[in-house]
Design a protein around this motif. Sequence first.
Motif, PDB file in Angstrom:
ATOM      1  N   ILE A   6       0.838  -1.193   0.000  1.00 19.44           N
ATOM      2  CA  ILE A   6       0.000   0.000   0.000  1.00 19.44           C
ATOM      3  C   ILE A   6       0.876   1.246   0.000  1.00 19.44           C
ATOM      4  O   ILE A   6       2.039   1.195   0.413  1.00 19.44           O
ATOM      5  CB  ILE A   6      -0.947  -0.016   1.224  1.00 19.44           C
ATOM      6  N   GLN A  10      -2.800   5.973  -0.655  1.00 23.15           N
ATOM      7  CA  GLN A  10      -3.925   5.054  -0.503  1.00 23.15           C
ATOM      8  C   GLN A  10      -4.442   5.036   0.934  1.00 23.15           C
ATOM      9  O   GLN A  10      -5.645   4.946   1.166  1.00 23.15           O
ATOM     10  CB  GLN A  10      -3.498   3.646  -0.936  1.00 23.15           C
ATOM     11  N   THR A  59       5.915   2.538  -1.853  1.00 21.90           N
ATOM     12  CA  THR A  59       5.032   1.459  -1.417  1.00 21.90           C
ATOM     13  C   THR A  59       5.713   0.599  -0.368  1.00 21.90           C
ATOM     14  O   THR A  59       6.897   0.317  -0.466  1.00 21.90           O
ATOM     15  CB  THR A  59       4.647   0.584  -2.622  1.00 21.90           C
ATOM     16  N   SER A 100      -6.404  -0.422  -2.080  1.00 21.32           N
ATOM     17  CA  SER A 100      -5.247  -1.183  -2.565  1.00 21.32           C
ATOM     18  C   SER A 100      -5.563  -2.003  -3.813  1.00 21.32           C
ATOM     19  O   SER A 100      -4.679  -2.669  -4.351  1.00 21.32           O
ATOM     20  CB  SER A 100      -4.754  -2.134  -1.462  1.00 21.32           C
TER      21      SER A 100
END
Length: 261
Positions: A6, A10, A59, A100
Amino acid sequence: MLVTFITESQIKTIKGDLLHISREAKLVSSSHLSEALAHAFGFKTHAALCAGFKSAQGTQCVEFCAERFWRRLSELACMPMSVLQGALNIDLPKSVARASATRDLRESISLPAAFEARLERFFKLMADHGADYFEIEGALHEPNFFGYSGSYRPGRQAMRPSFTSPVPRIKSDWSVSSWSALLADDFLEDHAGPDCRLSDWALEASQLLENSLRRGNVMFSAVTGLLVNHDEVEGCTASVLYQRPGQLEDIQAADMRREPA
């Protein structure tokens, strides 16, 4: 708990959903939501979560737990969890899934016991021996039938960085990815054994999804488990069918053992 990759943006999207509802309920503050979300993703504080994204440079892999969110929010707001869950009427796992783009189907789809046992052994071996992922390419041949072109292919599998040896200089055309692929091939040959048929497993997994979906590649990821890519379903383009309990912890422990001193 769901292990997934993620981004910070997000997580902000998830918080935006919560913030909208909380403003209407007038129960919790924005800072409390930030701290509770950080706790849900496995961090002690929001500052630690932000530091994690900074070090990961984008990420990062997290383990999401809705119960941790509600428990931490209850502590911060000094309110019972039942009161908060009733006032903030939101399906938090679904919000995380949409952010996600990954559905968690582990509770709604039951894998055959023998298949799950094989997967458990396979993912444990991946953790212990450094395999990162194996991606099986799929192709739709006719309606409601999904087949695969071969098993795994060069460049579609890799070893985790801490397990990857330096690239040999004797072959200047070898890239890091191709060297990783060779190591991963060796992993299948030396450790996974003859019972490991990734194409058959990928086909078996994909057939558990809705018949109306056009299904794509299947990923056997050491971190996130067994995923099937498919057409979009409520904002999700992949579905998780299996994750071994403790999978992320085993990966982290194995990587720590192999990190250079």
